[in-house]
Write an enzyme that holds these catalytic residues in place. Structure first.
Site, mmCIF file in Angstrom:
data_model
loop_
_atom_site.group_PDB
_atom_site.id
_atom_site.type_symbol
_atom_site.label_atom_id
_atom_site.label_comp_id
_atom_site.label_asym_id
_atom_site.label_seq_id
_atom_site.Cartn_x
_atom_site.Cartn_y
_atom_site.Cartn_z
ATOM 1 N N GLY A 287 -36.326 -11.381 10.910
ATOM 2 C CA GLY A 287 -37.203 -11.899 11.955
ATOM 3 C C GLY A 287 -36.591 -11.676 13.326
ATOM 4 O O GLY A 287 -35.444 -11.248 13.452
ATOM 5 N N GLY B 296 -32.671 -13.431 19.877
ATOM 6 C CA GLY B 296 -32.082 -12.320 19.154
ATOM 7 C C GLY B 296 -32.872 -11.930 17.928
ATOM 8 O O GLY B 296 -33.942 -12.479 17.656
ATOM 9 N N VAL C 79 -32.694 -11.330 13.685
ATOM 10 C CA VAL C 79 -31.962 -11.790 12.510
ATOM 11 C C VAL C 79 -32.101 -10.752 11.402
ATOM 12 O O VAL C 79 -33.215 -10.281 11.105
ATOM 13 C CB VAL C 79 -32.478 -13.150 12.023
ATOM 14 N N LYS D 229 -27.559 -13.093 13.082
ATOM 15 C CA LYS D 229 -28.354 -13.063 14.321
ATOM 16 C C LYS D 229 -27.571 -12.295 15.371
ATOM 17 O O LYS D 229 -26.451 -12.686 15.742
ATOM 18 C CB LYS D 229 -28.681 -14.460 14.815
ATOM 19 N N ASP E 244 -33.668 -26.776 20.322
ATOM 20 C CA ASP E 244 -34.743 -25.838 19.984
ATOM 21 C C ASP E 244 -35.234 -26.074 18.562
ATOM 22 O O ASP E 244 -35.453 -25.132 17.799
ATOM 23 C CB ASP E 244 -34.244 -24.399 20.143
#
Length: 296
Positions: free
Chosen positions: A26, A31, A33, A47, A141
């Site tokens: 993803g 960044g 992954v 990542k 986050d």
């Protein structure tokens, strides 16, 4: 899981420890992954941060510190950090690979989770936050993209923009970081934040899991932040009364009135439940992908 793009790296290395990159898992605002494998065959999620962050020395300093702090977080509801290279041309962080489906993708594909599954989700994420806060970290986050559904329960990932409680001098504390639909009011305002901010975003994440909708609607970043700062979430959309009360407490606009993550752990204590069949099938496919031969 997707095949590597032509421009993707094929490996990363630190202190003589190489990791071969096998596939994309993803990509996000910070960044990309990748599924990787160590020389000994251990599957990891790596990542690699975007170039614009890598060029910022303040970011590298923060990344180094937070990689070290993240490695101290224990418990069964996070992804353990196994390696990091903050000084690499493109800094990266490796965690244990967890065959899973992000909550965001699970809800987009299969719809809202049933109440029992949301309570199980709430208990696991609250325990993860209690461990994170106990290590002196604010996640900053916590969103449905950073909560993974595994066969053994939920896992909280991506401390990449987490900020140590005592690290305010490293970056500008007035800069709001996070997804606009899942920030606390104080974070959106650029005010100092603490663990209670993560509790607010836990409530927002549980509301998303319960309803299939973001708490403050869709639209541009500024539209969502304006609603966050001026409107209350539509809790009437949460079908379960007990969950509705829990989410309301977590999303109280006054940080001092929100429960702590540790109190939520004591209160929830949900028994494990099975994820809906469609989600369980995706987890099984992710497990098979992680077992793919290294020469794939």
């Amino acid at each position: 899981m997707q095949a590597l793009d032509p421009g993707d790296p094929r490996s990363v290395e630190t202190s003589g420890r190489p990791y071969r990159l096998l596939a994309r898992l993803g990509s996000g605002g910070m960044g990309t992954v990748y599924l990787g494998r160590s020389a000994a065959g251990r599957a990891v999620a790596i990542k690699i941060v975007h170039p614009e962050f890598a060029a910022d020395e303040r970011f590298r300093e923060r990344f180094r510190r937070e990689a070290e702090l993240s490695a101290t977080v224990g418990g069964g509801f996070t992804a353990p950090v196994v390696d990091a290279a903050p000084d690499a041309p493109a800094p990266w962080l490796a965690t244990a690979f967890l065959p899973s489906v992000p909550l965001r993708d699970a809800v987009r594909t299969s719809g809202a989770l049933p109440p029992a599954a949301v309570r199980y989700l709430a208990a696991g994420v609250a325990e993860a936050l209690a461990e994170i806060h106990g290590a002196g970290i604010v996640h900053r986050d916590l969103t449905p993209a950073n909560v993974l559904l595994t066969a053994d329960g939920p896992r909280v990932i991506d401390f990449g923009i987490a900020r140590a409680l005592d690290a305010a001098t490293i970056t500008n504390s007035e800069t709001p970081l996070g997804a606009p639909g899942f920030m606390s009011p104080e974070q959106a305002a650029g005010d100092p934040i603490g663990p209670s901010s993560d509790v607010f975003t836990l409530g927002a994440t549980l509301m998303y899991a319960s309803t299939g909708r973001e708490p403050f609607g869709t639209g541009t970043w500024h539209e969502q932040v304006l609603r966050l700062r001026s409107e209350r979430p539509r809790l009437d959309r949460v079908p379960d009364e007990e969950l509705r009360a829990l989410i309301a407490e977590c999303m109280d606009r006054d940080p001092s009135r929100r429960p702590t993550a540790a109190r939520l752990v004591d209160r929830l204590g949900a028994e494990p439940v099975a994820w809906p069949p469609a989600i369980a099938g995706e987890i099984d496919r992710a497990r098979e992908g992680g077992r793919a031969p290294a020469g794939r």
